[in-house]
Design an enzyme around this catalytic site. Structure first.
Site, PDB file in Angstrom:
ATOM      1  N   GLY A  65       4.599  10.699   0.307  1.00 46.53           N
ATOM      2  CA  GLY A  65       3.207  10.288   0.160  1.00 46.53           C
ATOM      3  C   GLY A  65       2.808   9.140   1.055  1.00 46.53           C
ATOM      4  N   SER A  66       1.694   8.515   0.688  1.00 39.51           N
ATOM      5  CA  SER A  66       0.991   7.607   1.588  1.00 39.51           C
ATOM      6  C   SER A  66       1.804   6.407   2.028  1.00 39.51           C
ATOM      7  CB  SER A  66      -0.281   7.109   0.920  1.00 39.51           C
ATOM      8  OG  SER A  66      -0.847   6.084   1.709  1.00 39.51           O
ATOM      9  N   THR A  67       1.508   5.983   3.271  1.00 42.62           N
ATOM     10  CA  THR A  67       2.195   4.849   3.868  1.00 42.62           C
ATOM     11  C   THR A  67       1.771   3.508   3.271  1.00 42.62           C
ATOM     12  OG1 THR A  67       0.513   4.920   5.595  1.00 42.62           O
ATOM     13  CG2 THR A  67       2.600   5.992   6.062  1.00 42.62           C
TER      14      THR A  67
END
Lengths: 137, 392
Positions: A65-67
């Site tokens: 998922g998101s950084t």
């Protein structure tokens, strides 16, 4: 009862921590997957859903998922809600950078199926060692 | 990892704490992933901008860096913020939120990062082919590697910021040609039409891949926006940072695993992205931020129609694209839709705007919104989204 004892992996972030293991078979996204105000896992269909990661030796295969997830780990640490250590099968950059700036001891290349939720575990992030020192019958 | 004398000096703190922390992040990643050295980058794109997603503790970290006077050494841009500064009347109006968001943008700007608040900075300026970049924001990374043929690892917010401050990134991952080859062939045996079909495919592919690099075989003639939605979706449910879709089979293809994806897989992905069958309070287009062509498509579909009183229609993009699509923006706004900039429905506060059900053509949004925004989702094609938002 026989314990797996000492597991050797790769050192990632130095520091020694002892605590109770919280073990997941699922990848974890810190952004959207963990509530930064409570430390509770909220990712849907996740085997840790509803569990709090505060002070746990948090064991999961890898991040996804998101950084922005690195900052969530930093936020959790500032609020005293971070895990005491992170143990991964394969580290990914989002979790590694989060552990570096949040100063959470971290080891990877560990077969986490050897560890059970509730085990008392010591992690030596500088040496890459995970010791299982207690398990409930 | 080899460090030059100059890099050693920074690591030891001789240029101050901010550059030292930045160098430590880069060296830790470099050692971890067996980089041999640091390499210069053309640009950096930094995520971790919306106050809603990064929270209070992160403000302290960014402000501490900024206070040292440290400046970025390459052209750098920012991901969307939690507020549309041009249309504040559409946003949650709490002064505390505004103040915190201002502090974040000031801290980044103070380091010399342009406050261009978008997840599609490449519409404004395409990076050079085969240029090394340090970009965060997973959909942006996918697009850079797969469609623009630039080279960037999937950075975190802090590692992209660290690379911006140093002007370099460790030479590992997809910066090395040998790590850019496809690992698996995904044979797509499904008809794909709308961008949302590509998004559903991407969610399915991301779920089955771990971090392998797919060659997607069987995509007819995908538009750039379809590829953007596909990449954003693969990166949401998975860890990949690159995919292939038209180049010939890699030479080693006979040894590659083949995975088949059919219409049932795509349908199931659609179903998994919808959590309700209630009517939407908000219809959202623009994750990732719209191109001028996507805005034109919305304008054409909505021309002469009227957005329902009880539905908000949000189209999100960058200021740059909004200006270039001015005529189509006017058509959308004449129908009652809002074309917003600097933010998006996922990184701003929509629950607080009394949105309980969010309908979108973005698989990435449908994937994240239930947990990040606490809303129910309906995942649908652009046509269905426009249909649901209009009263005539």
């Amino acid at each position: 009862m026989e314990l797996p004892g000492e597991l050797r992996g790769r050192p990632i972030v130095e520091g020694i921590s002892r605590g109770r293991a919280l073990v997941s078979g699922n990848p974890l996204s810190f952004l959207g997957g963990v509530n930064p105000e409570t430390g509770v896992v909220i990712e849907r269909n996740h085997d840790l859903n509803g569990k709090c990661i505060k002070n746990a030796i948090l064991c999961f295969p890898h991040g996804h998922g998101s950084t922005v997830g690195s900052y969530v780990l930093y936020s959790l640490a500032r609020r005293g809600l971070a895990p005491k250590a992170i143990v991964n099968e394969r580290a990914d950059p989002v979790v590694v950078v989060g552990a570096v700036i949040a100063e959470i001891p971290m080891v990877d290349q560990i077969d986490i199926s050897n560890i059970r939720t509730g085990d008392i575990v010591e992690v030596d992030g500088g040496k890459g060692i995970v010791r299982i020192i207690g398990r409930k019958e | 990892m080899y460090l030059s004398r100059e890099e050693e000096r920074i690591y030891e703190g001789e240029e101050g704490w901010a550059y030292q922390v930045a160098m430590k992040i880069l060296v830790k990643l470099g050692d971890l992933f067996n980089a041999d050295r640091l390499i210069p980058i053309e640009s950096a794109h930094v995520s971790g901008v919306s106050y809603k997603t990064i929270g209070d503790a992160s403000i302290d970290f960014i402000e501490a860096l900024s206070r040292t006077g440290a400046k970025v050494r390459v052209e750098s841009t920012l991901n969307p913020a939690g507020i549309d500064y041009e249309h504040p009347e559409e946003m949650i109006g709490l002064p505390e939120i505004r103040e915190k968001q201002d502090r974040i943008i000031r801290a980044y700007s103070g380091m010399g990062i342009k406050p261009i608040l978008t997840c599609t900075p490449y519409y404004m300026k395409r990076p050079s082919e085969e240029a090394h970049l340090a970009w965060a924001e997973s959909s942006t990374v996918m697009y850079a590697n797969s469609v623009l043929h630039s080279w960037t690892n999937r950075e975190g917010g802090p590692s992209a910021l660290a690379a911006a401050l140093i002007g370099k990134t460790p030479n590992y991952g997809v910066h090395r040609p040998e790590n850019r080859r496809a690992d698996v062939i995904v044979k797509v045996e499904a008809e794909l039409e709308d961008d949302s079909d590509y998004g559903a495919l991407g969610i399915h592919v991301g779920r089955i891949l771990r971090d392998e690099i797919p060659f997607l075989d069987g995509l007819p003639h995908p538009s750039e926006s379809s590829l953007k939605h596909l990449g954003a979706a693969i990166a949401s449910s998975g860890m990949s940072s690159i995919f292939y879709y038209k180049t010939p089979y890699p030479k080693s293809s006979d040894r590659l695993e083949i995975i088949r994806v059919d219409a049932d897989d795509v349908r199931r992905a659609y179903e998994s992205l919808s959590t309700t069958s209630e009517k939407p309070d908000m219809v959202y287009i623009g994750c990732p931020h719209c191109s001028a062509e996507e805005i034109r498509d919305v304008a054409k579909k909505i021309k002469g129609r009227k957005v329902r009183e009880d539905v908000k229609l949000w189209i999100c993009t960058s200021r740059y694209v909004r200006e270039r699509a001015a005529e189509h923006v006017r058509m959308i706004e004449a129908a009652g839709g809002k074309v917003l900039v600097d933010t998006c429905a996922v990184v701003t506060w929509i629950k607080e705007l009394e949105v309980d059900v969010l309908m979108t053509n973005s698989a990435k949004t449908a994937f994240y919104a239930p947990t990040m925004n606490g809303v129910e989702t309906i995942y649908a094609s652009l046509d269905e989204c426009i249909e649901a938002s209009c009263s005539n």
